[in-house]
Design an enzyme around this catalytic site. Structure first.
Site, mmCIF file in Angstrom:
data_model
loop_
_atom_site.group_PDB
_atom_site.id
_atom_site.type_symbol
_atom_site.label_atom_id
_atom_site.label_comp_id
_atom_site.label_asym_id
_atom_site.label_seq_id
_atom_site.Cartn_x
_atom_site.Cartn_y
_atom_site.Cartn_z
ATOM 1 N N ASP A 22 0.793 -1.223 0.000
ATOM 2 C CA ASP A 22 0.000 0.000 0.000
ATOM 3 C C ASP A 22 0.831 1.282 0.000
ATOM 4 O O ASP A 22 0.293 2.357 -0.283
ATOM 5 C CB ASP A 22 -0.939 0.029 1.218
ATOM 6 C CG ASP A 22 -2.261 -0.651 0.921
ATOM 7 O OD1 ASP A 22 -2.452 -1.108 -0.219
ATOM 8 O OD2 ASP A 22 -3.111 -0.719 1.830
ATOM 9 N N HIS A 38 6.096 -1.199 -6.872
ATOM 10 C CA HIS A 38 7.178 -2.098 -6.511
ATOM 11 C C HIS A 38 7.602 -2.846 -7.784
ATOM 12 O O HIS A 38 6.774 -3.458 -8.447
ATOM 13 C CB HIS A 38 6.730 -3.091 -5.432
ATOM 14 C CG HIS A 38 6.376 -2.418 -4.141
ATOM 15 N ND1 HIS A 38 7.302 -1.768 -3.353
ATOM 16 C CD2 HIS A 38 5.179 -2.288 -3.488
ATOM 17 C CE1 HIS A 38 6.709 -1.260 -2.279
ATOM 18 N NE2 HIS A 38 5.412 -1.551 -2.340
ATOM 19 N N GLY A 60 -2.106 -1.107 -8.948
ATOM 20 C CA GLY A 60 -0.982 -0.187 -9.090
ATOM 21 C C GLY A 60 0.059 -0.355 -8.019
ATOM 22 O O GLY A 60 0.814 0.568 -7.709
ATOM 23 N N LYS A 61 0.133 -1.549 -7.414
ATOM 24 C CA LYS A 61 1.053 -1.739 -6.298
ATOM 25 C C LYS A 61 2.324 -2.470 -6.725
ATOM 26 O O LYS A 61 3.417 -2.158 -6.264
ATOM 27 C CB LYS A 61 0.356 -2.530 -5.189
ATOM 28 C CG LYS A 61 -0.813 -1.782 -4.563
ATOM 29 C CD LYS A 61 -1.586 -2.668 -3.592
ATOM 30 C CE LYS A 61 -2.780 -1.931 -2.993
ATOM 31 N NZ LYS A 61 -3.616 -2.827 -2.149
ATOM 32 N N VAL A 62 2.154 -3.474 -7.574
ATOM 33 C CA VAL A 62 3.299 -4.278 -7.992
ATOM 34 C C VAL A 62 3.328 -4.301 -9.514
ATOM 35 O O VAL A 62 2.315 -4.564 -10.155
ATOM 36 C CB VAL A 62 3.203 -5.720 -7.451
ATOM 37 C CG1 VAL A 62 4.320 -6.578 -8.018
ATOM 38 C CG2 VAL A 62 3.233 -5.724 -5.935
#
Lengths: 338, 338, 338, 338
Positions: free
Chosen positions: D251, D266, D294-296
């Protein structure tokens, strides 16, 4: 495909009052495997309701609220089936409060190109879609609530009560869990509150004034829930998923002991999970294992190894239609905490 | 504890006609995760029924028959919902034929000392108990049937028809799957027939005359099932568990091609399983993977990741009450094979 | 993409002699969870080897042979670690015999469009690819072998010996399991033989002469394996996956009893599986449950809940390097069966 | 049995420097299924190490520290393989800090009577035992540390640094993760800190002075970790289990955006888990799903479906022996936060 093509069929939350699972549960009672476990879980929840002394704690981890079980949880509070809720921040803020603000979850698919979703600002939970721009409005609403409060440490429960209060004037969807719990003085705890959309709003709030701001003290959560456990004598856990909510609620027995006010183990416990016992994690640990820790009494515990959306509607519809809740007194635990 | 203390509560097989799951399935349709998968599976089975051209093949592996689903399978044959059955030997002989002979499965527990059960000649299937001495009577009945037949290789289907015929005069419990299938000319295949109680009886039969005896030719099974596939044009699979029955039924498409009579892929497929896709086994392979093999068409396939006792009653009760089977013509595939 | 783009990186089978896992296994012995289970399994297999009386039965279901474990199984026979093999038809024919004919499995991906693979005649096993046209050559080779044999019922073991014999003159890849087993008089049983590429070849063979042909009598398999069990006194099972091979090998104890020649339970048993005990199927049933059936003795049994490719190399490398097999006498069970 | 009979064989933590898994990992690279996933994960962690820009975040949930992986995590910090740790309170306090105080975990069994353990004050984690009386000493040590601090809200990171400082003078076992991280300025975050033995100590601390006390502000944790993410540009996640640590670390990308300082997703991610994707929970969600949020970033992510004790030693031993960490600069993120 455009965003609106992905976000067109909203998830509709199942209404366990609209059908009666009594016959199915009674038939499953005489089967084996998960069918019988499901029936035993329904009967055990009913026993908790019939036990006048028993405070019932609903623990929720995972995304069943997004997946169509949201109204079940609100109804469990409304019809006095549970007295306390312990949940992840995502369940309370990203899912329940989010829909209370008028937003929706959408029926999607697990077989999609996540890069395409990314471009459209669509978030995916397995086979369910969310509009990320709406989530940002949710974050900001949390910030607004924080901005309106006196600067001091709050338990998550205190903060969530403020969210409930906010909804009484601003909800676009009535009967959210957060609002119904507020109106019925049922406390909601999120021991990892900032690990959610709430976290985004609160970080923004704190970033604006790094010295003087609202903070969330999870130790206070633990003190408050333990106080409820101490005053309850008898207690029962109804656990969806596992994770922090399961561990947190179980631990109150030990915490009471630490405070020099020994409490009885949780007398009843049901857990619905797909977790795999072999990894030694809390989520997957059996309720029998919890007995070794002095947290859950053995004898009245039932594991149901199933993805909860498939069995929870049957279990709660059964309990609703047996109507043992009609004569049950309201605990209103929020009152003793304030 | 004595044997009778363990064997006192018989499993009662759920009657999907006695309750109506239509409302629940319709509500689950608008949820996510396993709930929606369950609803989609029910709707897909209903589509197979509505497709006039479609032969429906029920594949059964695992112990759901012992666990309370036995009558569901017999009802699917009786009410013309399926046209062919492919199953493990255990499902057909140790469970269904066994109960037809008047024996029972008993509600037990997974938390017992298996050594103690061993001493009492009680066999355990997870949380279900069986009297091993009764299983031996079942073995012997198979031997008697074999002794009464002309010495030659049989397909398992041929042998199971003889078991059905035997039951018309000797069944203690009516409406077993074996008998109902016999009476309705629905073929039953067990591609690994000797891997069951039937194996014990047949080994004993062969041991008495090592040169001249009944043998079970599984190649013949494959020829027969492929012949049905070729004559069916359209086909659908309804798979409980996975294992040999799943693979065997899927492979008929390829086998038809090998015989120079190309058949269409199975147009519809549903699989209910808890198997884990990551081990690369057939049981756990997705129905999409089967598409790469040319076995199952993609688009009309649905996996339901659940232990079948918990969702199968909902699915089949739905299909029963929609009553699409009322206008469906009977295939009577046994007739074309003889 | 063209076919050759998908089929370019061949799976290379791990050589457990080329590295020494002794230190890792010894370290895992003092850990918990799956690490310790893995170490205990290695030590238990080593105990089976050290027990002079013990016949070791290797049971294989699933696709580990395709996934890089093929040479492990051949080495277990070559280095006298196992005395009998019970496997699925796919393991023996589609994978091992297939590669002996000079074909390969290819490293692929689970994230592909199966329809595209279908068009290119590429079959997928999770993240592994196969050229379907090569599989058809394998089918036809089986047919040729069948065509060359005297018309009568065969046990799968008898037929697989013929496949081994065929390879001594025709193998393109040496040291396949089928060939090494043939050369070392180690019997291989496939209780559901026709449920594989062999089935296609044999159906074609039978279709050419519906009256006079080779048939596969799985009852004979059961008689033969039971005879080995009876003559072995002590026996141990080393089980990869579960399915029919597990059940079939376990059942020989009961079958011996049925034949009036009571045999001891399997004294040792190891099972490596990801199967989920909660569905009551044979694959997932614990080895303790097998004790209630009188099949496996309790005390010397070990479940390892893991996908086998990740732990099997460690286990067998350990056993190989401890070198207990050097002084072990060869059982050559094929000899007593002929 | 007495307490000492249960608590006699201590778990010994595996030393990944003492054996070299390079050959095994290289061989597994050319296999399929979990073997190949394990090898890919090792190679991906190595890539993170080789990327000069990359901050590596180790996320730990579950009980692998108790099960023999404790030294692996400390070595990852010591040898500069990771720059930040996000973990559950149990991992950091009940397991790592607990052993630093001189206590042990013991090899036990999952097949025991939990009521008997309860009587002896032995806690069970699957097949591992702990002395509950020793855990209480651990709780009290936390209280002592809290008592010694200035009264104000702390991030868990700040508090854990105080625990590390305490250990520099008081540790009975050197090289605990908490101490090594303190000495190397590697921050440790526990977003649900009070959900652990730390919670007991802190509740007791607060109960003694309800107005003026140390509190734990998890919002501050989120701010601090987000600050690291913003300053890192490139980042990689190495995730054991899932739960709150996984979600929390993921997050930070969104949180940075919320603060108006957009950060890259990430870039790298590895997750080792047995969790089941079908329940839609965060623990089980794939790293591809995280891309939709949209995190990894997709492309450099690897799931390994395994119980971590069985594969983590292979992965980290590989990375250690490749020695890419030798030339890597130390991030010392603690310094920028103070």
């Amino acid at each position: 495909m455009q965003k609106k093509d992905f976000l067109k069929d909203a998830v509709k939350h199942i209404d366990i009052k609209a059908f009666d699972s009594t016959e199915i549960i009674e038939a499953m009672k005489d089967m084996s495997f998960t069918a019988r476990d499901t029936a035993e879980a329904a009967k055990l929840l009913n026993r908790m309701i019939s036990d006048d002394e028993c405070t019932i704690i609903l623990c929720i981890a995972g995304s069943t609220s997004a997946a169509g079980c949201m109204q079940i949880y609100a109804d469990m509070v409304k019809y006095n089936i549970v007295d306390v809720v312990v949940a992840t921040g995502a369940v309370i803020v990203d899912m329940d409060f989010f829909e209370a603000l008028g937003f929706k979850h959408y029926k999607g698919s697990a077989f999609v190109d996540d890069k395409e979703l990314r471009k459209l600002y669509i978030d995916r939970i397995y086979d369910t879609f969310i509009d990320e721009e709406q989530l940002q409005i949710c974050d900001n609403t949390i910030k607004e609530i924080a901005d309106s409060l006196a600067r001091r440490p709050y338990s998550s429960r205190e903060f969530i009560r403020q969210m409930g209060k906010y909804l009484t004037g601003n909800a676009k969807k009535p009967n959210s869990l957060v609002q119904v719990a507020y109106e019925n003085d049922v406390p909601i705890f999120c021991p990892a509150f900032s690990d959610s959309s709430a976290g985004f709003g609160l970080v923004k709030h704190q970033a604006e004034d790094k010295e003087n701001h609202v903070s969330i003290d999870s130790v206070k959560d633990f003190r408050e829930l333990t106080e409820i456990k101490i005053k309850s004598t008898v207690s029962g856990l109804f656990i969806i998923g596992g994770g922090v909510p399961k561990n947190f609620a179980q631990d109150t027995v030990i915490c009471a002991e630490v405070l020099g006010k020994p409490a009885e183990m949780h007398k009843y416990a049901v857990q619905i999970t797909v977790a795999d016992v072999r990894d030694g994690a809390c989520s997957s640990s059996t309720l029998k294992e919890a007995c070794s820790w002095g947290k859950v009494d053995s004898g009245c515990e039932q594991m149901v190894y199933a993805e909860a959306t498939s069995v929870l509607p049957l279990i709660v519809s059964y309990v609703y239609h047996i109507r043992g809740w009609e004569n049950r007194s309201k605990r209103k635990w929020n009152k003793i905490l304030e």
